[in-house]
Enzyme design. Structure first.
Site, PDB file in Angstrom:
ATOM      1  CE  LYS A 253       4.158   4.287 -15.639  1.00 18.53           C
ATOM      2  NZ  LYS A 253       5.198   4.048 -14.932  1.00 18.53           N
TER       3      LYS A 253
ATOM      4  NE  ARG B  86       1.785  -0.391 -10.573  1.00 15.17           N
ATOM      5  CZ  ARG B  86       1.132   0.383 -11.226  1.00 15.17           C
ATOM      6  NH1 ARG B  86       1.117   0.677 -12.443  1.00 15.17           N
ATOM      7  NH2 ARG B  86      -0.057   1.327 -10.506  1.00 15.17           N
TER       8      ARG B  86
HETATM    9  N1  PMM Z   1       3.498   3.880 -12.264  1.00 15.56           N
HETATM   10  C1  PMM Z   1       2.300   4.167 -11.999  1.00 15.56           C
HETATM   11  C2  PMM Z   1       1.511   3.938 -10.545  1.00 15.56           C
HETATM   12  N2  PMM Z   1       2.202   3.462  -9.828  1.00 15.56           N
HETATM   13  N3  PMM Z   1       4.306   2.005  -9.268  1.00 15.56           N
HETATM   14  C3  PMM Z   1       5.477   1.672  -9.431  1.00 15.56           C
HETATM   15  N4  PMM Z   1       6.183   0.811  -8.494  1.00 15.56           N
HETATM   16  N5  PMM Z   1       6.089   2.010 -10.646  1.00 15.56           N
HETATM   17  C4  PMM Z   1       5.449   2.966 -11.441  1.00 15.56           C
HETATM   18  O1  PMM Z   1       6.112   3.126 -12.549  1.00 15.56           O
HETATM   19  C5  PMM Z   1       4.116   2.978 -11.141  1.00 15.56           C
HETATM   20  C6  PMM Z   1       3.690   2.677 -10.010  1.00 15.56           C
HETATM   21  C7  PMM Z   1       1.183   5.077 -12.988  1.00 15.56           C
HETATM   22  O2  PMM Z   1       0.691   4.238 -13.775  1.00 15.56           O
HETATM   23  P1  PMM Z   1      -1.082   4.062 -13.838  1.00 15.56           P
HETATM   24  O3  PMM Z   1      -1.604   5.146 -12.783  1.00 15.56           O
HETATM   25  O4  PMM Z   1      -1.448   4.401 -15.054  1.00 15.56           O
HETATM   26  O5  PMM Z   1      -1.296   2.698 -13.107  1.00 15.56           O
END
Ligand code: PMM
Length: 286
Positions: free
Chosen positions: A225, A265
Site C-alpha cells: 500500500k 492479506r
Molecule cells: N484492500 C484492498 C482490497 N481488498 N480487503 C480488505 N479486507 N482489506 C483491505 O485493506 C483491502 C481489501 C486493496 O488492495 P489491492 O487492490 O491492492 O489488493
C-alpha cells in the site's frame, strides 16, 4: 501459550496456531498493485495455487479494483471474472474468500464454494449483502470504510484515528449482527489506505490492541500500500513501485502477527509465510 487479543477464532474456519496468511488474486485489469497480471481465469487459478504452495492458508479472489478513482465494473463483468476462479481454486481444495461489495457476487461465489466474504464496505455498499451472508452462515470481513473513494484521502479527516475507527467498526459489528450475521463469524479490518493517509495507517498499526479490544479477530491488509511507498521513499524521495514493496509488506506482516492479528492479506506470500512463523515462534517463547 495464551491467545493474543485480535487472534481469536472465527466460527466456520479452521484454527491456525499463528496469524493466518491470506493470499490475494485480483482478477482485474487495473488493481493498484497487481492489476492485469491474472486477468484470465486459468492464469488466476494457477497463481492462486502458487500462493498456496508458498504458504497461503486462504486465497482472496476479487474482480473489482478498489483503488482510488477506479471505475466500478458492472455486476455481470465482476461475476464473469470471479466465479470461474473461485470454482477452479475450490476444486483444488483451496479455502477461498471472495472480495466483493456486491451481494449477487458474494452469493454466486458462495455457491461456487467460497467460505468467507470480504467486503471492503462492511456491508454498506449493497443493502443485499448482510442478508446474503447471514443466510449462508459464513464468516464476514467488515472493513472500516467511509464511502467510495474519489481521491486518495476523501473523508479521511480524523481527530483521533484509532478512536474513530474503533467506534465506527463497533457500530458496524452491531449493524451486521442486527442483520443476522453471527458475531462469532465477524472479522474486523482497519481498512489501511481507505480514507486514510500515511500517518493514519501507521497509527492504526501501532495500536492494533485497541482494535482487538472490540473482541473480534483482526485482518490486516497492508500489502504494497501507498503508506509503505511513502515510508520507503523517506523525506523527499519518490516511492518505489507497488511490486517493490514486498519486503516492507513482510515486515508489516511480522509486526501485525506479533500484535495479535488473526490474518494478514498479501500479494506476495512467501516472505509473509516466514514472517508469521517467526512471530509465532517468538510468541511461543514468551
Ligand atoms: N484492500 C484492498 C482490497 N481488498 N480487503 C480488505 N479486507 N482489506 C483491505 O485493506 C483491502 C481489501 C486493496 O488492495 P489491492 O487492490 O491492492 O489488493
Amino acid at each position: 501459550m495464551t491467545t493474543l487479543p485480535g487472534r481469536g477464532r472465527v466460527a466456520g474456519l479452521p484454527v491456525w496456531d499463528r496469524c493466518a496468511v491470506m493470499g490475494v488474486v485480483n482478477v482485474t485489469p487495473d488493481s493498484f498493485s497487481d492489476g492485469g497480471r491474472y486477468f484470465d481465469a486459468t492464469t488466476a487459478v494457477k497463481h492462486g495455487l502458487g500462493l498456496v504452495d508458498e504458504g497461503a492458508d486462504l486465497v482472496d479472489v476479487g474482480g473489482e479494483s478498489t483503488r482510488p478513482g477506479a471505475a466500478r465494473v458492472d455486476a455481470a463483468e465482476e461475476l464473469r471474472r470471479v466465479v470461474p476462479v473461485v470454482r477452479g481454486l475450490v476444486s483444488e481444495g483451496v479455502l477461498v474468500s471472495v472480495d466483493t461489495m456486491r451481494a449477487e457476487v458474494a452469493e454466486r461465489a458462495l455457491e461456487a464454494g467460497a467460505v468467507l466474504v470480504n467486503d471492503v464496505s462492511g456491508g454498506l455498499a449493497d443493502p443485499g449483502m448482510i442478508p446474503v451472508v447471514a443466510d449462508a452462515g459464513v464468516p464476514f470481513v467488515v472493513m472500516h470504510w467511509r464511502g467510495f473513494l474519489q481521491g486518495p484521502n476523501v473523508r479521511g479527516v480524523y481527530r483521533d484515528v484509532v478512536d474513530e475507527v474503533t467506534r465506527e467498526l463497533h457500530a458496524r459489528v452491531a449493524a451486521v449482527v442486527a442483520g443476522g450475521i453471527a458475531e462469532d463469524r465477524v472479522i474486523l479490518d482497519p481498512g489501511l489506505g481507505f480514507s486514510k493517509d500515511v500517518e493514519h495507517d501507521l497509527t492504526l498499526l501501532a495500536h492494533l490492541e485497541r482494535l482487538a479490544g472490540l473482541g473480534r479477530p483482526l485482518l490486516v491488509a497492508a500489502s504494497r500500500k501507498r503508506f509503505l511507498g511513502r515510508v520507503l521513499a523517506g523525506s523527499g524521495g519518490s516511492p518505489p513501485p507497488a511490486r517493490e514493496r514486498d519486503a516492507a509488506t513482510a515486515a508489516v506482516s511480522a509486526i501485525a502477527a506479533h500484535g495479535g492479528a488473526w490474518a494478514v492479506r498479501v500479494h506476495e506470500v512467501r516472505a509473509t509465510a516466514d514472517a508469521v512463523r517467526v512471530a509465532r515462534a517468538v510468541e511461543g517463547a514468551r
